[in-house]
Scaffold this motif. Structure first.
Motif, PDB file in Angstrom:
ATOM      1  N   ARG A  40      62.353  21.247  82.867  1.00 52.25           N
ATOM      2  CA  ARG A  40      61.667  22.438  82.334  1.00 52.25           C
ATOM      3  C   ARG A  40      61.938  22.591  80.842  1.00 52.25           C
ATOM      4  NH1 ARG A  40      62.257  27.763  81.104  1.00 52.25           N
ATOM      5  NH2 ARG A  40      64.519  27.614  81.244  1.00 52.25           N
ATOM      6  N   ILE A  41      63.183  22.343  80.453  1.00 52.66           N
ATOM      7  CA  ILE A  41      63.565  22.476  79.043  1.00 52.66           C
ATOM      8  C   ILE A  41      62.840  21.456  78.168  1.00 52.66           C
ATOM      9  CG2 ILE A  41      65.472  22.160  77.413  1.00 52.66           C
ATOM     10  CD1 ILE A  41      67.321  23.395  79.524  1.00 52.66           C
ATOM     11  N   ILE A  42      62.795  20.189  78.617  1.00 51.05           N
ATOM     12  CA  ILE A  42      62.131  19.170  77.791  1.00 51.05           C
ATOM     13  C   ILE A  42      60.615  19.380  77.777  1.00 51.05           C
ATOM     14  CG2 ILE A  42      63.961  17.475  78.166  1.00 51.05           C
ATOM     15  CD1 ILE A  42      62.030  15.961  80.012  1.00 51.05           C
ATOM     16  N   ASP A  43      60.057  19.938  78.868  1.00 50.70           N
ATOM     17  CA  ASP A  43      58.623  20.250  78.870  1.00 50.70           C
ATOM     18  C   ASP A  43      58.305  21.332  77.845  1.00 50.70           C
ATOM     19  OD1 ASP A  43      58.008  18.408  80.806  1.00 50.70           O
ATOM     20  OD2 ASP A  43      58.025  19.826  82.477  1.00 50.70           O
ATOM     21  N   ILE A  44      59.136  22.365  77.810  1.00 45.61           N
ATOM     22  CA  ILE A  44      58.935  23.455  76.843  1.00 45.61           C
ATOM     23  C   ILE A  44      59.112  22.933  75.419  1.00 45.61           C
ATOM     24  CG2 ILE A  44      59.879  25.630  75.984  1.00 45.61           C
ATOM     25  CD1 ILE A  44      60.580  26.337  78.884  1.00 45.61           C
ATOM     26  N   ALA A  45      60.176  22.136  75.199  1.00 49.24           N
ATOM     27  CA  ALA A  45      60.439  21.581  73.864  1.00 49.24           C
ATOM     28  C   ALA A  45      59.289  20.684  73.421  1.00 49.24           C
ATOM     29  CB  ALA A  45      61.754  20.799  73.872  1.00 49.24           C
ATOM     30  N   HIS A  46      58.758  19.893  74.358  1.00 48.47           N
ATOM     31  CA  HIS A  46      57.642  19.005  74.022  1.00 48.47           C
ATOM     32  C   HIS A  46      56.402  19.815  73.645  1.00 48.47           C
ATOM     33  CE1 HIS A  46      55.253  15.402  73.942  1.00 48.47           C
ATOM     34  NE2 HIS A  46      54.449  15.857  74.873  1.00 48.47           N
TER      35      HIS A  46
END
Length: 288
Positions: free
Chosen positions: A134-140
């Motif tokens: 979820r974190i890397i999706d948001i950051a991306h």
């Protein structure tokens, strides 16, 4: 691309045009404007190349992270399956009732406790991975939004920059034309005036003696003025305009040369930073 990009060959050809006295200043200014318009294509290509390269790097990094977590998820699924098998095995042992042997019973209880503990660990690990994804999706998503904004920020000043260049060239041409006209008038009037004064000083008589009429006193001036206007005026204007223009045009060419060099350096930097070839990018995106 609608307009061919500017090249060193174009600049060299224009440099030769500046040395050609047969080229009018009007033509040279038009050509200079065209060169700047073509260089706008170089800058747009650079902006597109930077955007595509940064996007490719972002997507590659994101895909790499996702692949890492996908492998962890696959490993968790394998461990969950093993846990399911242990649960089934424990249930089978209890299917025939509680064993009388206390040692066997202790082992079953220990196995059940171990299963519960391992299940909790796997659940926590799964929650952690889901959170990380979820974190890397948001950051991306934020990185993509930032990249789009950067591209917009590139294009807006880029268009204004070349509009300003075109306006500068137009204003410079107007100033030079006005200045050349003023100097030409002085030269066109000055030539017959000097000749007239020279002839008068040599004793050339006026057309009508004992007269104060300027026309009759300086008829040589008027005749030469008419001849100069008929046969030399255009050449004088052209020569003066070229003399005044050539310095500005050479400076503008030097500026354009430096801009082109900077553009090439930026392209090389992008190629080096992202390990992507500009030629391959052009082939993939601008091929007809």
């Amino acid at each position: 691309m609608p307009i061919p990009s500017l090249s060193e060959t174009d600049l060299e050809a224009y440099r030769k045009d500046l040395s050609n006295p047969g080229k009018s200043t009007g033509t040279l200014f038009i050509t200079l404007t065209g060169l700047y318009q073509r260089f706008a294509g170089n800058e747009q290509l650079l902006a597109n190349f930077e955007y595509a390269s940064e996007l490719h790097s972002l997507e590659s990094s994101y895909a790499s992270k996702k692949e890492h977590y996908n492998k962890e998820i696959a490993e968790l699924k394998r461990q969950f399956k093993q846990l399911d098998n242990r649960i089934i095995a424990a249930e089978q042992k209890l299917r025939h009732g509680i064993p009388d042997d206390l040692m066997v019973m202790d082992k079953i209880i220990a196995e059940q406790e171990s299963i519960v503990e391992d299940q909790e660990k796997l659940n926590n690990a799964e929650s952690s991975i889901v959170e990380q994804v979820r974190i890397i999706d948001i950051a991306h998503g934020k990185d993509l939004q930032k990249l789009e904004q950067q591209q917009s920020n590139r294009n807006t000043p880029l268009n204004s920059k070349f509009s300003a260049f075109n306006e500068q060239i137009k204003q410079a041409e107007k100033r030079i034309t006005l200045k050349a006209s003023a100097i030409s008038i002085i030269a066109i009037i000055g030539i017959p005036l000097i000749i007239d004064m020279g002839l008068v000083s040599l004793g050339l008589p006026a057309l009508s003696k004992n007269t104060n009429n300027l026309i009759f006193t300086h008829y040589i001036f008027l005749i030469i003025l008419i001849l100069v206007e008929l046969f030399l005026a255009e050449k004088i204007r052209s020569r003066i305009s070229r003399m005044l223009s050539i310095s500005y045009l050479k400076d503008s060419l030097a500026t354009l040369q430096n801009l082109l060099l900077d553009n090439k350096k930026q392209i090389s930097k992008v190629e080096s930073d992202h390990n992507i070839s500009i030629s391959e990018f052009v082939k993939q995106n601008y091929a007809t």
